[in-house]
Design a protein around this motif. Structure first.
Motif, PDB file in Angstrom:
ATOM      1  N   THR A   1      55.311  38.749  31.224  1.00 12.93           N
ATOM      2  CA  THR A   1      55.284  38.683  29.764  1.00 12.93           C
ATOM      3  C   THR A   1      54.739  39.986  29.181  1.00 12.93           C
ATOM      4  O   THR A   1      55.250  40.494  28.176  1.00 12.93           O
ATOM      5  N   TYR A   2      53.698  40.518  29.808  1.00 11.35           N
ATOM      6  CA  TYR A   2      53.125  41.779  29.323  1.00 11.35           C
ATOM      7  C   TYR A   2      54.165  42.893  29.365  1.00 11.35           C
ATOM      8  O   TYR A   2      54.280  43.702  28.422  1.00 11.35           O
ATOM      9  N   ILE A   3      54.948  42.953  30.425  1.00  6.78           N
ATOM     10  CA  ILE A   3      55.945  44.023  30.572  1.00  6.78           C
ATOM     11  C   ILE A   3      57.096  43.846  29.595  1.00  6.78           C
ATOM     12  O   ILE A   3      57.589  44.821  29.013  1.00  6.78           O
TER      13      ILE A   3
ATOM     14  N   ASP B   1      50.851  41.811  19.619  1.00  9.06           N
ATOM     15  CA  ASP B   1      49.850  40.761  19.830  1.00  9.06           C
ATOM     16  C   ASP B   1      50.121  39.978  21.099  1.00  9.06           C
ATOM     17  O   ASP B   1      49.203  39.654  21.854  1.00  9.06           O
ATOM     18  N   LEU B   2      51.403  39.691  21.376  1.00 10.41           N
ATOM     19  CA  LEU B   2      51.747  38.976  22.607  1.00 10.41           C
ATOM     20  C   LEU B   2      51.458  39.837  23.832  1.00 10.41           C
ATOM     21  O   LEU B   2      50.979  39.339  24.859  1.00 10.41           O
ATOM     22  N   LYS B   3      51.716  41.115  23.710  1.00  7.68           N
ATOM     23  CA  LYS B   3      51.481  42.041  24.820  1.00  7.68           C
ATOM     24  C   LYS B   3      49.985  42.130  25.146  1.00  7.68           C
ATOM     25  O   LYS B   3      49.576  42.050  26.308  1.00  7.68           O
ATOM     26  N   VAL B   4      49.174  42.267  24.096  1.00  6.42           N
ATOM     27  CA  VAL B   4      47.731  42.400  24.281  1.00  6.42           C
ATOM     28  C   VAL B   4      47.132  41.124  24.864  1.00  6.42           C
ATOM     29  O   VAL B   4      46.331  41.158  25.807  1.00  6.42           O
ATOM     30  N   ILE B   5      47.524  39.983  24.325  1.00  7.11           N
ATOM     31  CA  ILE B   5      46.936  38.717  24.773  1.00  7.11           C
ATOM     32  C   ILE B   5      47.358  38.391  26.198  1.00  7.11           C
ATOM     33  O   ILE B   5      46.543  37.934  27.010  1.00  7.11           O
ATOM     34  N   SER B   6      48.635  38.624  26.535  1.00  8.54           N
ATOM     35  CA  SER B   6      49.091  38.331  27.902  1.00  8.54           C
ATOM     36  C   SER B   6      48.358  39.215  28.911  1.00  8.54           C
ATOM     37  O   SER B   6      47.942  38.737  29.982  1.00  8.54           O
ATOM     38  N   LEU B   7      48.159  40.495  28.576  1.00  9.39           N
ATOM     39  CA  LEU B   7      47.443  41.393  29.482  1.00  9.39           C
ATOM     40  C   LEU B   7      45.977  40.984  29.601  1.00  9.39           C
ATOM     41  O   LEU B   7      45.433  40.913  30.710  1.00  9.39           O
ATOM     42  N   SER B   8      45.331  40.693  28.481  1.00  7.67           N
ATOM     43  CA  SER B   8      43.910  40.334  28.491  1.00  7.67           C
ATOM     44  C   SER B   8      43.666  39.063  29.289  1.00  7.67           C
ATOM     45  O   SER B   8      42.742  38.998  30.112  1.00  7.67           O
TER      46      SER B   8
ATOM     47  N   TRP C   1      40.989  27.606  32.292  1.00  9.08           N
ATOM     48  CA  TRP C   1      42.181  26.857  31.906  1.00  9.08           C
ATOM     49  C   TRP C   1      42.687  27.276  30.528  1.00  9.08           C
ATOM     50  O   TRP C   1      43.900  27.186  30.259  1.00  9.08           O
ATOM     51  N   ALA C   2      41.803  27.760  29.669  1.00 15.16           N
ATOM     52  CA  ALA C   2      42.240  28.277  28.372  1.00 15.16           C
ATOM     53  C   ALA C   2      43.094  29.528  28.559  1.00 15.16           C
ATOM     54  O   ALA C   2      44.101  29.719  27.856  1.00 15.16           O
ATOM     55  N   CYS C   3      42.725  30.393  29.510  1.00 18.29           N
ATOM     56  CA  CYS C   3      43.528  31.583  29.798  1.00 18.29           C
ATOM     57  C   CYS C   3      44.877  31.203  30.400  1.00 18.29           C
ATOM     58  O   CYS C   3      45.903  31.818  30.094  1.00 18.29           O
ATOM     59  N   VAL C   4      44.874  30.203  31.267  1.00 19.01           N
ATOM     60  CA  VAL C   4      46.146  29.707  31.824  1.00 19.01           C
ATOM     61  C   VAL C   4      47.030  29.177  30.697  1.00 19.01           C
ATOM     62  O   VAL C   4      48.239  29.442  30.654  1.00 19.01           O
ATOM     63  N   ALA C   5      46.424  28.446  29.756  1.00 18.58           N
ATOM     64  CA  ALA C   5      47.177  27.868  28.638  1.00 18.58           C
ATOM     65  C   ALA C   5      47.822  28.954  27.784  1.00 18.58           C
ATOM     66  O   ALA C   5      48.997  28.853  27.406  1.00 18.58           O
ATOM     67  N   VAL C   6      47.056  30.009  27.479  1.00 20.66           N
ATOM     68  CA  VAL C   6      47.613  31.027  26.584  1.00 20.66           C
ATOM     69  C   VAL C   6      48.710  31.831  27.272  1.00 20.66           C
ATOM     70  O   VAL C   6      49.648  32.303  26.606  1.00 20.66           O
ATOM     71  N   ILE C   7      48.624  31.998  28.573  1.00 22.60           N
ATOM     72  CA  ILE C   7      49.703  32.691  29.278  1.00 22.60           C
ATOM     73  C   ILE C   7      51.005  31.922  29.142  1.00 22.60           C
ATOM     74  O   ILE C   7      52.079  32.501  28.933  1.00 22.60           O
ATOM     75  N   VAL C   8      50.926  30.595  29.236  1.00 24.01           N
ATOM     76  CA  VAL C   8      52.120  29.763  29.040  1.00 24.01           C
ATOM     77  C   VAL C   8      52.614  29.856  27.599  1.00 24.01           C
ATOM     78  O   VAL C   8      53.813  30.023  27.348  1.00 24.01           O
ATOM     79  N   MET C   9      51.684  29.767  26.635  1.00 28.65           N
ATOM     80  CA  MET C   9      52.070  29.830  25.226  1.00 28.65           C
ATOM     81  C   MET C   9      52.726  31.169  24.887  1.00 28.65           C
ATOM     82  O   MET C   9      53.764  31.215  24.208  1.00 28.65           O
ATOM     83  N   VAL C  10      52.133  32.247  25.346  1.00 24.98           N
ATOM     84  CA  VAL C  10      52.670  33.573  25.050  1.00 24.98           C
ATOM     85  C   VAL C  10      54.026  33.768  25.723  1.00 24.98           C
ATOM     86  O   VAL C  10      54.946  34.358  25.138  1.00 24.98           O
TER      87      VAL C  10
ATOM     88  N   LEU D   1      56.256  31.430  26.368  1.00 29.13           N
ATOM     89  CA  LEU D   1      57.243  30.674  25.605  1.00 29.13           C
ATOM     90  C   LEU D   1      57.558  31.358  24.277  1.00 29.13           C
ATOM     91  O   LEU D   1      58.723  31.393  23.845  1.00 29.13           O
ATOM     92  N   MET D   2      56.538  31.902  23.614  1.00 30.29           N
ATOM     93  CA  MET D   2      56.761  32.617  22.354  1.00 30.29           C
ATOM     94  C   MET D   2      57.590  33.874  22.588  1.00 30.29           C
ATOM     95  O   MET D   2      58.484  34.196  21.792  1.00 30.29           O
ATOM     96  N   ASN D   3      57.329  34.568  23.695  1.00 27.93           N
ATOM     97  CA  ASN D   3      58.091  35.773  24.003  1.00 27.93           C
ATOM     98  C   ASN D   3      59.557  35.444  24.287  1.00 27.93           C
ATOM     99  O   ASN D   3      60.460  36.166  23.837  1.00 27.93           O
ATOM    100  N   LYS D   4      59.783  34.358  25.015  1.00 26.45           N
ATOM    101  CA  LYS D   4      61.173  33.949  25.279  1.00 26.45           C
ATOM    102  C   LYS D   4      61.884  33.568  23.988  1.00 26.45           C
ATOM    103  O   LYS D   4      63.077  33.869  23.813  1.00 26.45           O
TER     104      LYS D   4
END
Length: 491
Positions: free
Chosen positions: A413-415, A421-428, A456-465, A467-470
């Motif tokens: 997702t980061y790549i 915002d999606l790039k920063v959050i996925s990397l962080s 688990w919050a970090c796992v959750a946001v990776i999934v959210m980001v 899906l938003m990126n797709k």
């Protein structure tokens, strides 16, 4: 009813509520504030769930352990009470009206989590101590449901809610860091015995250090989010400085190493080093260690540098497996776990049972002054070895599947993301998880609320980001012009 009257009634009701509770405390009627807290919690649960989620994030670092030996129950109060309430509401609403996003439920990361929970439930039935295992399984459920499933539901349309959620956790942790550092300063920054400094909030300086190391990539990333006002950037700068102070004075070597690993991965991503090269590098390091293991262990055995408040000496003590009690005891736990795995390789001894069983598998060679034979010494000190001893090799596969799925999704997702915002959050979030995975080689804390919530919050946001990126990529694919697409994906 006019708005002014509503405000007047609200203020009057609030003042009356405070007065009643003050009167109850003054008269020694402790049940009154407890009932009041329960009523407030229920109100938030049914009418202001987002506020209850933020409250949970804030209160987790400040919660303290509560144990009742008469009913054999131990939990972190009040955070786990809130988690249980949210979990109960989640299942009630699942049966009544809440429809989980199909894309979330069918996401590869979610599938790995469900497989992890499914196998854990199965091994509860084959457990040496079923009651202990079912309790452990239930606690895992009320960690994952609020911090993964409910969080993805709460913030799936607005990623800023997740940022706010983690900021509330940071606020609670900041209070603990200030208290712990203040206590350490008043004690004269002692070389030994710093475990008590962060109590009663954290029972161990390693858990404290792991939480801080996990938060550092997130707070740095939040600074670079677009459209952040100046005062927020100032707060993020202050929080990062506070986190580094807390990390240094945690004297947690594993946390220091995990952050070094995060820096290495960050530069590997920035330099666009191929993942295959990284895997080959890890393989070469592993092969080298295995080939020269006797010489390496011999040199480690000759190292007599114990833990110290000197940074350089503390780092050198990492390889001391001769006199450093912490290091030798960790090897003792691992050797005990290997013995348990050898006896029950497929289904293990049952979730949560390690601390009650490992004593009989200890070898005299690795016993230390902190070794215990009474089943009260804690876990296996590894997020990978411990689950293998408790749920077998299949359990280890499910843990590794979660790790691989989250890291692959986060890096991909980061790549591919075009929105900043999606790039920063996925990397962080990915770097934060890498911090914990590295730390997890030497310790394990996912059986506690302190680390389960941010993990688990970090796992959750990776999934959210993801899906938003797709969704953004699909929007781009459907655009008629490039300019229109650029406007469609603007943050």
């Amino acid at each position: 009813m006019t708005k002014n009257l509503q405000k007047w009634l609200g203020v009057s009701g609030g003042l009356l509520f405070i007065l009643i509770n003050c009167w109850g405390l003054h008269r020694g009627y402790d049940f009154i504030p407890l009932i009041s807290l329960a009523l407030v919690g229920l109100y938030l649960l049914f009418f202001k769930l987002d506020m209850l989620m933020y409250l949970m994030a804030f209160i987790v670092p400040l919660s303290i352990p509560f144990e009742n030996r008469q009913i054999n129950v131990g939990l972190s109060f009040p955070s786990e009470i809130i988690m249980v309430l949210i979990t109960g509401l989640f299942f009630i609403r699942i049966f009544l009206d809440l429809k989980m996003d199909r894309k979330v439920m069918t996401h590869p990361v979610t599938i790995t989590i469900l497989l992890y929970l499914g196998w854990m439930l199965f091994t509860c039935f084959t457990s040496e101590m079923p009651l202990v295992s079912f309790k452990f399984f239930l606690s895992t459920i009320w960690f994952i449901v609020p911090c993964y499933f409910m969080l993805t539901w709460l913030a799936k349309e607005d990623i800023s809610k997740w940022v706010k959620f983690m900021n509330f956790y940071m606020a609670g942790l900041a209070i603990v860091i200030c208290i712990a550092t203040g206590k350490l300063a008043m004690a004269g920054f002692p070389e030994k015995g710093v475990h008590w400094i962060m109590s009663p909030y954290y029972n161990d300086h390693t858990a404290y250090g792991a939480a801080i190391a996990l938060l550092i990539p997130l707070q740095i990333g939040f600074f670079f989010l677009p459209n952040r006002p100046s005062y927020m950037k100032l707060l993020y700068t202050a929080s990062v400085c506070l986190l580094f102070i807390g990390l240094f004075f945690s004297f947690c070597r594993a946390a220091w190493l995990s952050l070094i690993g995060v820096i290495g991965v960050f530069f590997a991503l920035k330099l666009r080093i191929k993942m295959s090269w990284i895997i080959v590098g890890i393989g070469l390091i592993t092969f080298t260690f295995y080939s020269f293991s006797d010489e390496i262990l011999y040199r480690m055995g000759r190292n007599s540098q114990d833990s110290s408040n000197s940074f350089a000496e503390h780092i050198r003590s990492i390889s001391n497996i001769s006199t450093d009690a912490s290091n030798v005891e960790r090897i003792n736990r691992w050797v005990s776990a290997f013995g348990m795995i050898e006896e029950r390789p497929w289904v293990g001894w049952g979730p949560g049972t390690y601390q009650f069983i490992y004593a009989t598998f200890q070898k005299p060679t690795y016993k230390t002054i902190i070794t215990t034979n009474f089943g009260d010494g804690g876990n296996a000190h590894s997020e990978f070895i411990g689950p293998t001893a408790e749920t077998g090799f299949i359990g280890l596969v499910t843990v590794l599947a979660i790790m691989i799925a989250t890291l692959y999704t986060g890096i991909r997702t980061y790549i591919s993301a075009r929105r900043k915002d999606l790039k920063v959050i996925s990397l962080s979030a990915t770097l934060a998880l890498i911090s914990y995975y590295i730390h997890g080689i030497m310790n394990n804390f996912l059986d506690t609320d302190k680390l389960s919530l941010p993990f688990w919050a970090c796992v959750a946001v990776i999934v959210m980001v993801d899906l938003m990126n797709k969704k953004e990529q699909q929007a781009v694919a459907n655009c008629d012009t490039t300019d229109g697409c650029d406007r469609a994906i603007a943050p």
